[in-house]
Enzyme design. Structure first.
Site, PDB file in Angstrom:
ATOM      1  N   LYS B  78       4.430  11.344  -0.954  1.00 39.61           N
ATOM      2  CA  LYS B  78       3.301  10.481  -0.601  1.00 39.61           C
ATOM      3  C   LYS B  78       2.896  10.801   0.837  1.00 39.61           C
ATOM      4  O   LYS B  78       3.778  10.990   1.688  1.00 39.61           O
ATOM      5  CB  LYS B  78       3.725   9.020  -0.744  1.00 39.61           C
ATOM      6  CG  LYS B  78       2.619   8.000  -0.543  1.00 39.61           C
ATOM      7  CD  LYS B  78       3.141   6.572  -0.754  1.00 39.61           C
ATOM      8  CE  LYS B  78       2.055   5.526  -0.614  1.00 39.61           C
ATOM      9  NZ  LYS B  78       2.558   4.144  -0.840  1.00 39.61           N
ATOM     10  N   SER B 153      -0.038   1.337  -4.227  1.00 35.52           N
ATOM     11  CA  SER B 153      -0.751   2.297  -3.428  1.00 35.52           C
ATOM     12  C   SER B 153      -0.290   3.743  -3.635  1.00 35.52           C
ATOM     13  O   SER B 153      -1.007   4.662  -3.272  1.00 35.52           O
ATOM     14  CB  SER B 153      -0.579   1.948  -1.949  1.00 35.52           C
ATOM     15  OG  SER B 153       0.777   2.089  -1.557  1.00 35.52           O
ATOM     16  N   SER B 177       4.084  -1.081  -4.733  1.00 35.48           N
ATOM     17  CA  SER B 177       3.368   0.201  -4.676  1.00 35.48           C
ATOM     18  C   SER B 177       4.087   1.389  -5.309  1.00 35.48           C
ATOM     19  O   SER B 177       3.500   2.463  -5.425  1.00 35.48           O
ATOM     20  CB  SER B 177       3.028   0.551  -3.232  1.00 35.48           C
ATOM     21  OG  SER B 177       1.980  -0.247  -2.768  1.00 35.48           O
TER      22      SER B 177
END
Lengths: 95, 485
Positions: B78, B153, B177
């Protein structure tokens, strides 16, 4: 409405955010929606409940007081939008 | 099966048997990326050249018999974890040109374990969002239906695994997330106990809630990743000093005699009927495995979202104060003095959702409101944590849906932040209490969208989660499907 558009502008100033008139209007409505929802916490009597700031019991984490490598001035300044010599350069603060 | 479709443990077998090489695996991942990335948009940045070099080095190590847990395995990161010399944007304009001078601890650990980094995965700006629509670099699409959101997210990390654009990935979870996008994309996602995985080099959103964890294709891979990620770090002040078990030992063990808590507050009106049916089926599977399901109560569940939307924005408003156009990232060129520079830099550097949360947080912490908002929320947070402590007296593990609905349409909730926040309603309590949670695929809707079941356990009991998730995965026999792209 709990929050007026004037208060929203004040909060934006505290947060060092410039917001447009359009955003002020939108944020005022949305923040009021969210704060209205959050008001539900007032249904609960929390007298005497100790506030929780961390999920686990942590104590201060100290390391040994020894000098270790740091990233140094060059690398610290490498990402600066305006780095000169040993300094971060910014627009003037006072006239 | 193509190499990029396999799991870590399947690829390890092939590597050990000399059936394939790290370079071949990496090439197969990049072929897949070439074919589907344009439609899915899992990545902000691809690291193809670096990955092929790392794979070649892995192959030399393999020849020498030096095989580590992730040798030659392509992993996506990420874009919130710092990578030395490689831009790390956090999905934001304000960090679009930021090049970290150091690696996050998890990046170091993965590299030391032999991982090959494929790229930096797309995400909601500063991890604020549930749909990966707030990224400055454009939305990620759900590989099961390109008209729908992948969750957020960590949306790019989830789709990269679901679409076989990597073998496993790293995400971060502040209110769901990792688990929410894992459920909506049909992969396994684990949020470890607060403090179990070092946050050093993770760009901060809400520091008392943030935690790094893995996305994988199955539960065994999750255990392999946790073996690499977990552990104490002197560079992180909230890192937990506790022994890390070998998580792989929990794979394939039974759960006979375990008590599974079913919290009645999680079966609310508004839960999608297909999700509800899938969860009821999952409860049946767990009982067949020898688990005994008992109804429990987590009475403060209905307050979790309100507590979260004070604590997280309050911490975020403080953490994001550092983005001022002075030390790194974007700076406006149109300012006469310092104050104007700050305000305009932040105006143009942050997107709408980030500004909204900075505003909520600043208000909640401002003079005269601190006690009413932050103080009150911190007290209710203590009650939420206590709910779980009471629950562990009655059960070993808790079972809930991961999300109230399957993936929604792109654009459906962007104009109504409160509706968007409600999609995290089942995952937030975990972060507030600091406990671990895992989402495991539990089937598909009639329209072919994946759904997830969530298991929760007490502090540092990731092993229990892996054990029950592995037992569930083995006995549920969820049909193996791949998204048609």
């Amino acid at each position: 409405m709990k929050l007026s558009s004037k208060e929203v502008e004040y909060v934006a100033r505290l947060a060092r955010l410039e917001i447009t008139d359009n955003e002020t209007e939108k944020f005022t409505a949305q923040l009021n929606d969210i704060l209205g929802y959050i008001d539900k916490l007032n249904e609960l009597d929390t007298t005497g409940v100790a506030p929780m700031s961390h999920a686990i019991a942590v104590t201060n984490a100290f390391r040994e007081d020894k000098i270790i490598d740091s990233i140094g001035t060059d690398k610290s300044l490498a990402n600066a939008p305006d780095g000169r010599g040993e300094f971060f350069r910014v627009p003037k603060v006072i006239d | 099966m193509e190499l990029n479709q396999l799991t870590i443990h399947e690829l390890q077998e092939k590597i050990k048997n000399g059936e394939t090489s790290a370079v071949k695996i990496t090439e197969s991942v990049f072929q897949r990326i070439d074919a589907v990335e344009e439609r899915v948009h899992s990545y902000i940045r691809l690291l193809k050249d670096e990955a092929l070099v790392a794979a070649a080095i892995a192959d030399e190590n393999i020849k020498k018999g030096q095989i580590k847990p992730l040798t030659g395995i392509p992993i996506a990161l990420k874009d919130i974890v710092c990578t030395k010399g490689i831009p790390t944007t956090c999905g934001s304009h304000i960090l679009h040109n930021f090049i970290p001078p150091y690696d996050a601890t998890v990046v170091e650990k993965l590299r030391d374990a032999g991982a090959v980094f494929v790229g930096k995965a797309n995400m909601d700006e500063f991890a604020m969002g549930s749909s990966t629509e707030t990224s400055y670099f454009g939305p990620t699409r759900n590989p099961w239906d390109l008209e729908r959101i992948p969750g957020g997210s960590s949306g790019g990390s989830a789709t990269a695994v679901a679409a076989d654009e990597c073998i496993a990935s790293i995400g971060s979870d502040t209110g769901g997330s990792i688990r929410q996008p894992a459920a909506l994309c049909g992969v396994v996602g684990l949020k470890p106990t607060y403090g179990r995985v070092s946050r050093f080099g993770l760009i901060a959103f809400a520091s008392s809630l943030d935690q790094i964890g893995p996305f994988t294709k199955d539960v065994e891979d999750c255990a392999i990743m946790m073996n690499v990620l977990a552990g104490f770090d002197t560079k992180e002040s909230t890192s937990v000093q506790a022994e890390v078990p070998d998580y792989c030992q929990f794979i394939g063990r039974d759960i006979k005699g375990w008590k599974i808590g079913i919290p009645k507050e999680y079966f609310i009106e508004g839960i999608d009927p297909e999700v509800n049916a899938a969860i009821q089926k999952a409860i049946g599977v767990i009982e067949k495995c020898g688990g005994k399901c008992v109804e429990i109560s987590l009475p403060h569940t209905q307050y979790c979202l309100a507590v979260y939307y004070i604590i997280a924005p309050a911490e975020a408003s403080s953490n994001l104060a550092r983005y001022d156009g002075v030390k790194c990232g974007f700076r406006t060129s149109d300012a006469r003095d310092l104050l104007e520079m700050y305000k305009k830099t932040r105006m143009h550097g942050f997107g709408a959702e980030v500004k909204r949360r900075i505003m909520i947080g600043t208000y909640a912490l401002s003079a005269g409101y601190y006690d009413a908002y932050y103080g009150k929320a911190s007290q209710v947070r203590a009650l939420i944590k206590k709910d779980f402590e009471e629950a562990w007296k009655k059960c070993d593990v808790i079972l809930t849906p991961t999300t109230p609905t399957p993936a929604f349409k792109i654009g459906e909730k962007t104009d109504d932040p409160l509706q968007m926040y409600l999609s995290d309603i089942f995952t937030i309590s975990t972060n507030l209490a600091g406990i671990p949670g895992i989402s495991v695929p539990c089937g598909f809707t009639a329209a072919g969208l994946p759904m997830g079941v969530q298991f929760l356990a007490g502090h540092l009991e990731e092993g229990k989660l892996i054990q029950i998730a592995s037992a569930y995965e083995k006995n549920a026999q969820i049909e193996k499907r791949r998204p048609k792209l």
